[in-house]
Scaffold this active site. Sequence first.
Site, PDB file in Angstrom:
ATOM      1  N   LYS A   1       0.934  -1.329   0.014  1.00  0.00           N
ATOM      2  CA  LYS A   1      -0.094   0.022   0.024  1.00  0.00           C
ATOM      3  C   LYS A   1       1.099   1.234   0.321  1.00  0.00           C
ATOM      4  O   LYS A   1       1.788   1.576   0.481  1.00  0.00           O
ATOM      5  CB  LYS A   1      -1.270   0.166   1.193  1.00  0.00           C
TER       6      LYS A   1
ATOM      7  N   ASP B   1      -6.850   4.632  -4.591  1.00  0.00           N
ATOM      8  CA  ASP B   1      -7.439   4.470  -2.974  1.00  0.00           C
ATOM      9  C   ASP B   1      -7.972   5.997  -2.631  1.00  0.00           C
ATOM     10  O   ASP B   1      -8.367   6.453  -4.103  1.00  0.00           O
ATOM     11  CB  ASP B   1      -6.661   3.992  -1.866  1.00  0.00           C
TER      12      ASP B   1
HETATM   13  P1  NDP Z   1     -12.903   7.723  -2.939  1.00  0.00           P
HETATM   14  O1  NDP Z   1     -12.326   9.022  -2.324  1.00  0.00           O
HETATM   15  O2  NDP Z   1     -13.371   8.229  -4.604  1.00  0.00           O
HETATM   16  O3  NDP Z   1     -13.995   8.705  -1.796  1.00  0.00           O
HETATM   17  C1  NDP Z   1     -13.898   8.551  -0.729  1.00  0.00           C
HETATM   18  C2  NDP Z   1     -15.085   9.184  -0.150  1.00  0.00           C
HETATM   19  O4  NDP Z   1     -15.398   8.864   1.049  1.00  0.00           O
HETATM   20  C3  NDP Z   1     -15.912  10.569  -0.278  1.00  0.00           C
HETATM   21  O5  NDP Z   1     -16.846  10.632  -0.517  1.00  0.00           O
HETATM   22  C4  NDP Z   1     -15.487  11.354   0.863  1.00  0.00           C
HETATM   23  O6  NDP Z   1     -15.308  12.627   0.732  1.00  0.00           O
HETATM   24  C5  NDP Z   1     -15.336   9.649   1.790  1.00  0.00           C
HETATM   25  N1  NDP Z   1     -14.188  10.277   3.065  1.00  0.00           N
HETATM   26  C6  NDP Z   1     -12.854  10.228   2.914  1.00  0.00           C
HETATM   27  N2  NDP Z   1     -12.621  10.458   4.072  1.00  0.00           N
HETATM   28  C7  NDP Z   1     -13.370  10.352   5.125  1.00  0.00           C
HETATM   29  C8  NDP Z   1     -13.103  11.217   6.308  1.00  0.00           C
HETATM   30  N3  NDP Z   1     -11.892  11.282   6.798  1.00  0.00           N
HETATM   31  N4  NDP Z   1     -14.477  11.096   6.744  1.00  0.00           N
HETATM   32  C9  NDP Z   1     -15.665  11.173   5.878  1.00  0.00           C
HETATM   33  N5  NDP Z   1     -15.532  10.853   4.359  1.00  0.00           N
HETATM   34  C10 NDP Z   1     -14.368  10.140   3.986  1.00  0.00           C
HETATM   35  O7  NDP Z   1     -12.286   7.074  -1.973  1.00  0.00           O
HETATM   36  P2  NDP Z   1     -12.705   5.474  -2.333  1.00  0.00           P
HETATM   37  O8  NDP Z   1     -14.723   4.854  -2.690  1.00  0.00           O
HETATM   38  O9  NDP Z   1     -11.670   4.593  -3.560  1.00  0.00           O
HETATM   39  O10 NDP Z   1     -12.249   4.713  -1.110  1.00  0.00           O
HETATM   40  C11 NDP Z   1     -13.222   4.957   0.231  1.00  0.00           C
HETATM   41  C12 NDP Z   1     -12.750   3.809   0.661  1.00  0.00           C
HETATM   42  O11 NDP Z   1     -13.252   2.702   0.224  1.00  0.00           O
HETATM   43  C13 NDP Z   1     -11.501   3.668   1.490  1.00  0.00           C
HETATM   44  O12 NDP Z   1     -11.480   2.973   2.744  1.00  0.00           O
HETATM   45  C14 NDP Z   1     -10.584   3.093   0.250  1.00  0.00           C
HETATM   46  O13 NDP Z   1      -9.602   2.669   0.803  1.00  0.00           O
HETATM   47  C15 NDP Z   1     -11.611   1.455   0.448  1.00  0.00           C
HETATM   48  N6  NDP Z   1     -11.953   0.993  -0.542  1.00  0.00           N
HETATM   49  C16 NDP Z   1     -11.527   1.389  -2.249  1.00  0.00           C
HETATM   50  C17 NDP Z   1     -11.203   0.432  -3.114  1.00  0.00           C
HETATM   51  C18 NDP Z   1     -11.040   1.264  -4.206  1.00  0.00           C
HETATM   52  O14 NDP Z   1     -10.940   0.157  -5.421  1.00  0.00           O
HETATM   53  N7  NDP Z   1     -11.172   2.539  -4.662  1.00  0.00           N
HETATM   54  C19 NDP Z   1     -10.769  -1.189  -3.072  1.00  0.00           C
HETATM   55  C20 NDP Z   1     -10.733  -2.055  -1.531  1.00  0.00           C
HETATM   56  C21 NDP Z   1     -11.191  -0.395  -0.617  1.00  0.00           C
HETATM   57  P3  NDP Z   1     -14.874  13.549   0.558  1.00  0.00           P
HETATM   58  O15 NDP Z   1     -14.766  13.548  -1.075  1.00  0.00           O
HETATM   59  O16 NDP Z   1     -15.678  14.227   1.696  1.00  0.00           O
HETATM   60  O17 NDP Z   1     -13.243  13.964   1.174  1.00  0.00           O
END
Ligand code: NDP
Length: 448
Positions: free
Chosen positions: A128, A168
């Site tokens: 990671k 991510d």
């Molecule tokens: P994105 O950046 O596309 O979206 C993240 C979302 O979560 C946004 O809506 C963001 O809001 C919100 N967010 C981020 N940080 C916080 C926080 N501290 N408090 C509240 N909301 C928050 O990321 P992903 O959708 O790719 O990832 C989301 C989760 O899924 C993560 O935990 C990631 O590790 C996990 N994941 C992702 C994978 C992938 O393929 N993308 C695979 C497996 C797991 P804002 O825009 O306001 O920051």
Amino acid sequence: MLTDEYVKRVYAQVEKRDGDQPEFLQAVREVFESLEPVVAKHPEYEKAGVLERIVEPERVVKFRVAWTDDEGKVQVNRGYRVQFNSAIGPYKGGLRFHPSVNEGVIKFLGFEQILKNSLTSLPMGGGKGGSDFDPKGKSDAEVMRFCQAFMTELCRHIGQFTDVPAGDINVGGREIGYLFGQYKRIRDEYSGVLTGKGLEFGGSLARTEATGYGLCYYTAEAMRVLRNDSFEGKTVVISGSGNVAIFATEKAQALGAKVVTASDSNGYVYDPNGIQLDVVKDIKLGHRGRIKEYAERVPGSEYHEGCKGVWTVPCDIALPCATQNEIDEESAKALISNGCTVVCEGANMPSTPEAIAVYQSNNVLYGPAKAANAGGVAVSGLEMSQNSYRLSWTFEEVDSKLKSIMENIVANSLEAAKEYGHEGDLMLGANAAGFVKVANAMVAQGVL
Ligand code: NDP
């Protein structure tokens, strides 16, 4: 509580060495609790020092990322790549750009990734990386210069047979494109060194959708097997509005559920008529806006400041898809008292240990992140295969492979849970099934 002497001894050592990395300790502890019956049955793991070795990354790279903003001012961020475990394949895992990124956060994610990748049944080790860079409010040109500076150092450490990063939080198609371009320029090599690439330059169909779709395939299969139930007619609460949340919403809707929420780090929207996904996509994918805008555009929906309130919305199924530790004990209790009976994790480690204890004592069907969100990395693995073959599969081919991988994860987790005396426990089963394959490979390859 840890009871096995070997497990306790290794955990105490991790606490001593990494006491300043709370997320990493949390991830290790959760896995170790599940592994007690496994190490008790396999004394060869203690003899080969498997636990001592699996908690120590093979390599941690930490570097300066200096870049120039649009005003010509020099900015400096920190970059990381944790190459955690290569027992069953090249290191594989995403890059996260977020101000909260530090070594402990990347280590927790890398550690989880080892077992997650193993669960997919594809040959991928765990890694990671990321940076404390915050892309919010930055121009495309600034994001490009940052990505180029980041890759200028990272490219020394990665490669298609060594380490293959992906996206991510805040690392999506735009960032992967800039990172790939810079790798190609410096190394003069066109290879599948990153996944999540654009379709024009080696990306896989269905990679964008994979984590969210996979989460729903996993949840549907677990509900079918354990509850003889389905998404049909259910009310679903989803947090986040990024890559995982958007495509989880799309698939849950396609499977007949009503998704009633979406959120970002400022607040959440509740739409009792069901979230209109085209509006969310336009806000988030179209112009990188805030979720608040949804309530301004869709009559009958409400916006609430703060993220925590989303867990007080009544639902049958909760799919946390934002970030770590977003559901604490209080939120878990609120979910259950409002009728929720299924929690499957799209985000990594979104539930605190206290929240998990609440699920367990209330007979919630709990699908842990490393199993439920493995669809993203699974399709990344399929992207690597397509790059090696130099061909592309159709959307339907990739999607059907994804579905069967997720269904197999449920089956393998349940089989391992039964084998180690915890029938029906998807968390213990996922940890045990993921671990045994890696542990056997580590034993076979000698002390490394
Ligand atoms: P994105 O950046 O596309 O979206 C993240 C979302 O979560 C946004 O809506 C963001 O809001 C919100 N967010 C981020 N940080 C916080 C926080 N501290 N408090 C509240 N909301 C928050 O990321 P992903 O959708 O790719 O990832 C989301 C989760 O899924 C993560 O935990 C990631 O590790 C996990 N994941 C992702 C994978 C992938 O393929 N993308 C695979 C497996 C797991 P804002 O825009 O306001 O920051």
